[in-house]
Write a protein that holds these residues in place. Structure first.
Motif, PDB file in Angstrom:
ATOM      1  N   VAL A 122      38.525  37.799  42.436  1.00 15.64           N
ATOM      2  CA  VAL A 122      37.518  38.870  42.437  1.00 15.64           C
ATOM      3  C   VAL A 122      36.828  38.966  43.793  1.00 15.64           C
ATOM      4  N   SER A 123      36.214  40.108  44.027  1.00 17.64           N
ATOM      5  CA  SER A 123      35.417  40.341  45.222  1.00 17.64           C
ATOM      6  C   SER A 123      34.159  41.085  44.827  1.00 17.64           C
ATOM      7  N   GLY A 124      33.087  40.805  45.543  1.00 18.30           N
ATOM      8  CA  GLY A 124      31.811  41.447  45.246  1.00 18.30           C
ATOM      9  C   GLY A 124      30.656  40.474  45.263  1.00 18.30           C
ATOM     10  N   GLY A 125      30.981  39.174  45.357  1.00 17.85           N
ATOM     11  CA  GLY A 125      29.950  38.163  45.504  1.00 17.85           C
ATOM     12  C   GLY A 125      29.095  37.983  44.264  1.00 17.85           C
ATOM     13  N   GLN A 126      28.069  37.157  44.422  1.00 22.60           N
ATOM     14  CA  GLN A 126      27.175  36.845  43.324  1.00 22.60           C
ATOM     15  C   GLN A 126      26.515  38.097  42.759  1.00 22.60           C
ATOM     16  N   LEU A 134      32.425  43.864  39.801  1.00 26.87           N
ATOM     17  CA  LEU A 134      33.352  43.188  40.695  1.00 26.87           C
ATOM     18  C   LEU A 134      34.619  44.003  40.922  1.00 26.87           C
ATOM     19  N   GLY A 135      35.220  43.799  42.091  1.00 29.39           N
ATOM     20  CA  GLY A 135      36.580  44.254  42.319  1.00 29.39           C
ATOM     21  C   GLY A 135      37.518  43.151  41.859  1.00 29.39           C
ATOM     22  N   LYS A 157      34.494  46.527  38.014  1.00 35.14           N
ATOM     23  CA  LYS A 157      34.347  47.965  38.240  1.00 35.14           C
ATOM     24  C   LYS A 157      35.647  48.571  38.741  1.00 35.14           C
ATOM     25  N   ALA A 158      36.288  47.893  39.679  1.00 36.17           N
ATOM     26  CA  ALA A 158      37.568  48.349  40.230  1.00 36.17           C
ATOM     27  C   ALA A 158      38.607  47.271  39.935  1.00 36.17           C
TER      28      ALA A 158
END
Length: 291
Positions: A122-126, A134-135, A157-158
């Motif tokens: 995942v990406s998007g942090g805390q 999150l991506g 989300k993505a």
């Protein structure tokens, strides 16, 4: 709604598992430090297990979100790992940022017992985890993805399917390569404007809306101007991720001179005592006296 096990309640996993509850799923959690699992149950209800295999028993979906390849192997393939009880036709979804090699290993292990597997870093942090936006970069079988996507929507989300097992992890590596270069550029720009005596707020207020704009600039310029780094995605974690990137590059022949250089800059930040600082702390090593 599904029966879900969530393994790993760190900075990302804790809120992600919470979003599964809010979406109506039945959730059982496991965390190596029991007190964290107890705190999660106190906040969200549902139940905890004392082992990964105990959490996975009877689950339709098992999510893992742990530290590195070794941690992931322990909670999945170990003596008390989830594959000991993972049911046929259930799905293991791994959200750890790990190597493509272990993703492929887990895919084969799950298939051997009639289960599905998705590598889904995942990406998007805390902040992204806490807000459920999150991506999610997913590798694995298309049909398995189609079953898993609705559950991941609780915190994603993505969500994008990117092909075979391992491709999710490779895509996360692309993500980290981009971030490394962006943050170094932002650090140098911030250092330059400070040395020039410019009004940093005014500068970023205009340039973030043009071609130089990025998520990093929008979300980190103010804290960088205020010399605040005790939050966010830690330098130690970034170095772990870049180690995966550089190992994979040695295998596939990719040339990553800037990424390798920024990795060494992060090593400098660690030497300064900033291992737990946010990645934007690359600015600190540019300050007078730190060169």
């Amino acid at each position: 709604m599904a029966k879900v096990a969530f393994i790993g309640l760190g900075t990302m996993g804790y809120p992600m598992a919470g979003h599964l509850v809010k979406a109506g799923h039945e959730v059982c959690v496991y965390n190596r430090t029991l007190s964290k699992a107890e705190a999660w149950v106190a906040e969200y209800g549902h139940r905890l297990a004392e082992t990964p295999s105990g959490a996975a028993e009877g689950a339709e979906f098992v999510m893992t979100c742990v530290g590195n390849d070794n941690d992931l192997a322990e909670v999945t393939l170990g003596e008390q790992g989830v594959l000991k009880t993972l049911a046929k036709d259930s799905i293991l979804i791994d959200h750890t940022t790990a190597s493509a090699a272990i993703a492929r290993e887990l895919d084969a292990a799950c298939k051997a017992q009639g289960a599905g597997f998705l590598d889904a870093p995942v990406s998007g942090g805390q902040t992204g985890a806490e807000n459920g936006v999150l991506g999610v970069m997913v590798g694995g079988d298309q049909n398995t993805f189609a079953r898993g996507e609705p559950v991941m929507l609780a915190y994603g989300k993505a969500i994008k399917h990117l092909g075979e097992a391992g491709n999710g992890q490779l895509t996360k590596m692309v993500n980290q390569i981009c971030i490394a270069g962006l943050v170094q550029g932002l650090a140098e720009a911030t250092h330059f404007l400070k040395q020039s005596g410019l009004d940093g707020e005014a500068v970023f207020d205009v340039i973030q809306h043009g071609a130089a704009g990025s998520w990093q600039m929008t979300n980190r310029h103010q804290t960088m101007l205020n010399d605040k780094f005790d939050f966010g995605f830690a330098v130690d974690w970034m170095r772990k991720d870049l180690s995966l990137v550089l190992d994979e590059a040695r295998r596939n022949g990719a040339r990553l001179p800037v990424t390798a250089l920024v990795d060494q800059f992060y090593a400098d930040v660690q030497t300064m005592g900033g291992g737990r600082w946010d990645t934007s702390s690359l600015l600190k090593r540019l300050e007078p006296g730190n060169d």
